[in-house]
Design a protein around this motif. Structure first.
Motif, mmCIF file in Angstrom:
data_model
loop_
_atom_site.group_PDB
_atom_site.id
_atom_site.type_symbol
_atom_site.label_atom_id
_atom_site.label_comp_id
_atom_site.label_asym_id
_atom_site.label_seq_id
_atom_site.Cartn_x
_atom_site.Cartn_y
_atom_site.Cartn_z
ATOM 1 N N LYS A 196 0.804 -1.220 0.000
ATOM 2 C CA LYS A 196 0.000 0.000 0.000
ATOM 3 C C LYS A 196 0.834 1.265 0.000
ATOM 4 C CE LYS A 196 -2.471 -1.142 3.568
ATOM 5 N NZ LYS A 196 -3.451 -1.018 4.658
ATOM 6 N N VAL A 197 1.938 1.285 0.720
ATOM 7 C CA VAL A 197 2.764 2.502 0.751
ATOM 8 C C VAL A 197 3.348 2.776 -0.624
ATOM 9 C CG1 VAL A 197 4.837 3.551 1.704
ATOM 10 C CG2 VAL A 197 3.278 2.326 3.212
ATOM 11 N N ALA A 220 0.620 4.041 -2.915
ATOM 12 C CA ALA A 220 0.202 5.407 -2.594
ATOM 13 C C ALA A 220 1.245 6.427 -3.049
ATOM 14 C CB ALA A 220 -0.048 5.538 -1.091
ATOM 15 N N GLN A 269 -9.500 -1.466 2.741
ATOM 16 C CA GLN A 269 -8.293 -2.010 3.360
ATOM 17 C C GLN A 269 -8.702 -3.041 4.410
ATOM 18 O OE1 GLN A 269 -5.158 0.962 4.399
ATOM 19 N NE2 GLN A 269 -6.654 2.467 3.679
ATOM 20 N N SER A 327 -7.740 -4.888 0.004
ATOM 21 C CA SER A 327 -6.281 -4.772 -0.061
ATOM 22 C C SER A 327 -5.682 -4.832 1.339
ATOM 23 C CB SER A 327 -5.876 -3.439 -0.700
ATOM 24 O OG SER A 327 -6.537 -3.216 -1.916
ATOM 25 N N ASP A 379 -1.480 -5.315 3.457
ATOM 26 C CA ASP A 379 -0.039 -5.455 3.336
ATOM 27 C C ASP A 379 0.445 -6.848 3.731
ATOM 28 O OD1 ASP A 379 1.001 -3.093 2.207
ATOM 29 O OD2 ASP A 379 0.663 -2.008 4.067
ATOM 30 N N GLU A 424 -2.567 -3.480 -3.177
ATOM 31 C CA GLU A 424 -2.352 -2.079 -3.547
ATOM 32 C C GLU A 424 -3.600 -1.253 -3.810
ATOM 33 O OE1 GLU A 424 0.968 -4.668 -4.446
ATOM 34 O OE2 GLU A 424 -0.906 -4.598 -5.597
ATOM 35 N N ALA A 472 -5.122 1.509 -1.481
ATOM 36 C CA ALA A 472 -4.241 2.666 -1.265
ATOM 37 C C ALA A 472 -4.366 3.646 -2.423
ATOM 38 C CB ALA A 472 -2.797 2.209 -1.112
ATOM 39 N N GLN A 477 -7.604 5.527 -2.000
ATOM 40 C CA GLN A 477 -7.602 6.605 -1.015
ATOM 41 C C GLN A 477 -6.912 7.850 -1.552
ATOM 42 O OE1 GLN A 477 -6.578 5.396 2.955
ATOM 43 N NE2 GLN A 477 -6.395 7.494 3.712
#
Length: 252
Positions: free
Chosen positions: A53-54, A57, A98, A168, A170, A195, A198, A201
């Protein structure tokens, strides 16, 4: 019409898209390589999303702030959760969540703190165009199951397109116990990946249309790792190419 951004989950999918673009130019921003060019009369920027996700994003934010993307389409693979979602099928998200977001008891499970919602809807017109392209791709054979190493996992029916909730988190969901727990908590979830929510969002915060489409590579259970790489090479990258091409031709 603006610039459409394509986020590809796997390097093989990215390369297949780049091979179809006649004039791409590489631009590096904050680590990732972004490829700017044209295809089917549309201005594009294509990038590998990164895993998790990071990474997704960060990449999405760069697409919007550095490359002025006006729409984002995410293509990749996922594990199937819905009872009738099988290997080789395609799931087009109508909303994303998420599944590992849990700030309880301060907020309800799955709710994004400060946002008051847990499910983020995709852009209807773009998602419908993607679903139409996916349906055409499967009808013309790019997503049909073939006699390869995945036959032990796949049924013999033709692949199908589904629309609904994608979740989604992690972690790579790869056990029957994990997938069963997700089905119990989110019974309408069709697929699970790492993913899409993220991206959702970020696009929600920026007010930018987006869509997420996933080819089902496994059933998110104890066999999830079997022939994953071969599935990408033999099925998923071809499906992704045809879906992107079809979406561009629909003019969304």
């Amino acid at each position: 019409m603006g610039r459409l951004a394509i986020m590809a989950a796997m390097p093989q999918e990215l390369q297949t898209l780049l091979d179809a673009m006649p004039d791409e130019t590489r631009v590096r921003r904050a680590g990732p390589d972004f490829w700017v060019g044209h295809w089917e009369g549309r201005e594009l920027v294509v990038v590998l999303s990164g895993i998790g996700k990071v990474a997704a994003a960060t990449t999405a934010t760069l697409l919007l702030t550095e490359f002025q993307a006006t729409q984002i389409l995410f293509v990749g693979v996922a594990g199937g959760l819905g009872a009738d979602v099988q290997v080789g099928d395609v799931v087009v998200a109508t909303e994303l969540l998420q599944h590992d977001m849990d700030a309880s008891p301060l907020f309800p499970r799955f709710e994004i703190p400060g946002q008051g919602l847990s499910r983020l809807p995709t852009h209807t017109a773009l998602s419908n165009a993607v679903a139409a392209a996916a349906t055409q791709a499967l009808a013309t054979g790019s997503g049909r199951r073939t006699t390869h190493a995945l036959d032990a996992l796949a049924t013999q029916r033709d692949a199908r397109v589904h629309q609904g909730l994608i979740v989604s988190g992690d972690r790579f969901v790869s056990s029957a116990s994990e997938s069963t727990a997700l089905r119990q908590a989110l019974p309408d979830a069709l697929a699970v990946e790492m993913e899409g929510a993220a991206l959702a969002q970020v696009c929600h915060d920026f007010g930018v249309p987006f869509a997420v489409v996933r080819t089902i590579s496994d059933r998110a259970d104890d066999t999830a790792h079997v022939d994953f790489g071969r599935f990408i090479d033999e099925v998923a990258r071809h499906v992704a190419l045809d879906i992107v091409r079809g979406t561009l031709r629909h003019g969304s």
